[in-house]
Motif scaffolding. Structure first.
Motif, PDB file in Angstrom:
ATOM      1  N   ASP A  40      74.194 128.667  20.699  1.00  0.00           N
ATOM      2  CA  ASP A  40      73.009 128.283  19.939  1.00  0.00           C
ATOM      3  C   ASP A  40      73.381 127.642  18.607  1.00  0.00           C
ATOM      4  OD1 ASP A  40      69.965 128.599  19.565  1.00  0.00           O
ATOM      5  OD2 ASP A  40      70.810 129.472  17.731  1.00  0.00           O
ATOM      6  N   HIS A  41      72.644 126.593  18.242  1.00  0.00           N
ATOM      7  CA  HIS A  41      72.831 125.928  16.952  1.00  0.00           C
ATOM      8  C   HIS A  41      71.551 126.007  16.123  1.00  0.00           C
ATOM      9  CE1 HIS A  41      73.100 122.215  14.316  1.00  0.00           C
ATOM     10  NE2 HIS A  41      74.134 122.942  13.934  1.00  0.00           N
ATOM     11  N   THR A  47      74.445 123.972  21.865  1.00  0.00           N
ATOM     12  CA  THR A  47      75.495 122.955  21.840  1.00  0.00           C
ATOM     13  C   THR A  47      76.411 123.179  23.032  1.00  0.00           C
ATOM     14  OG1 THR A  47      75.417 122.709  19.448  1.00  0.00           O
ATOM     15  CG2 THR A  47      77.463 122.059  20.545  1.00  0.00           C
ATOM     16  N   THR A  81      83.213 118.794  22.315  1.00  0.00           N
ATOM     17  CA  THR A  81      81.780 119.013  22.135  1.00  0.00           C
ATOM     18  C   THR A  81      81.035 117.692  21.965  1.00  0.00           C
ATOM     19  OG1 THR A  81      81.859 119.225  19.719  1.00  0.00           O
ATOM     20  CG2 THR A  81      82.255 121.234  21.032  1.00  0.00           C
ATOM     21  N   ARG A  86      82.555 117.704  14.708  1.00  0.00           N
ATOM     22  CA  ARG A  86      82.345 119.069  15.204  1.00  0.00           C
ATOM     23  C   ARG A  86      83.576 119.558  15.961  1.00  0.00           C
ATOM     24  NH1 ARG A  86      77.225 118.922  17.637  1.00  0.00           N
ATOM     25  NH2 ARG A  86      78.176 118.010  19.482  1.00  0.00           N
ATOM     26  N   VAL A 179      75.124 129.584  13.681  1.00  0.00           N
ATOM     27  CA  VAL A 179      75.763 129.413  14.995  1.00  0.00           C
ATOM     28  C   VAL A 179      75.634 130.729  15.741  1.00  0.00           C
ATOM     29  CG1 VAL A 179      77.886 128.850  16.243  1.00  0.00           C
ATOM     30  CG2 VAL A 179      77.406 127.740  14.045  1.00  0.00           C
TER      31      VAL A 179
END
Length: 195
Positions: A40-41, A47, A81, A86, A179
């Motif tokens: 989760d972002h 992501t 990613t 990132r 995150v």
């Protein structure tokens, strides 16, 4: 004479069955293996990440559907990613710290078949030098000789599970929720029998 022939036939059949039922070793096909994860972002969306370098072997018994002697190695630096900045962050000390921990490993000694073509395998996952147990769900999609190319006997497997990255000391942005802590894992692989 008839009894002797029947006894010999039974012995031959039993021997053939015993041989065919023995566990056999398989190796992951690097061209058809993908280790994926989502995290989760900031609560907006998950992501996606993929590891591109994976190698491994295991034993599998076609008759009992038992999985054993699992050895899998993932190159941490192969994480992707789909965003350069990132990726550099994920490879750094806040997350995978690839310079200090270049490999993620999974080992398991046995599985637990729960139904036709499905079950679980519990083993030890090592990330950032910390080892903890994890249970993965395993589904056998297909088991037969490859129709082209190498034509080896192949198992098609779908595997999934989840972990908390904080368990492995990866606590960056967990407390403030930027995150997610929980990481969902999915693996799609074709494993070739070693002949």
């Amino acid at each position: 004479m008839r009894h002797l022939f029947a006894t010999a036939l039974f012995a031959t059949t039993f021997a053939a069955t015993a041989v065919s039922a023995a566990p056999e070793r398989y190796e992951l096909d690097p061209d058809h293996t993908a280790v994926m994860f989502t995290v989760d972002h900031v609560g907006y969306a998950a992501t996606l990440g993929i590891f591109g370098e994976v190698a491994g072997t295991f034993m599998y018994d076609m008759e009992t559907q038992e999985l054993s002697d699992v050895q899998v190695t993932i190159a941490s630096k192969s994480v992707n990613t789909f965003h350069d900045a990132r990726d550099n962050h994920v490879k750094g000390s806040d997350f995978l710290n690839v310079s200090e921990s270049p490999e993620i490993t999974f080992t398991a000694e046995g599985g637990d078949p729960s139904g036709q073509n499905s079950g679980t395998v519990t083993g030890d996952l090592t990330i950032l030098g910390q080892t903890h147990p994890i249970t993965l769900n395993v589904t056998l999609n297909k088991a037969e000789a490859y129709p082209f190319g190498h034509k080896r006997f192949v198992l098609g497997l779908s595997i999934d599970g989840s972990l908390k990255r904080s368990t492995y000391g990866m606590t960056y942005a967990v407390a403030n929720g930027l995150v997610g802590d929980e990481v969902d894992i999915r693996i799609e692989t074709e494993a070739m029998r070693i002949e």
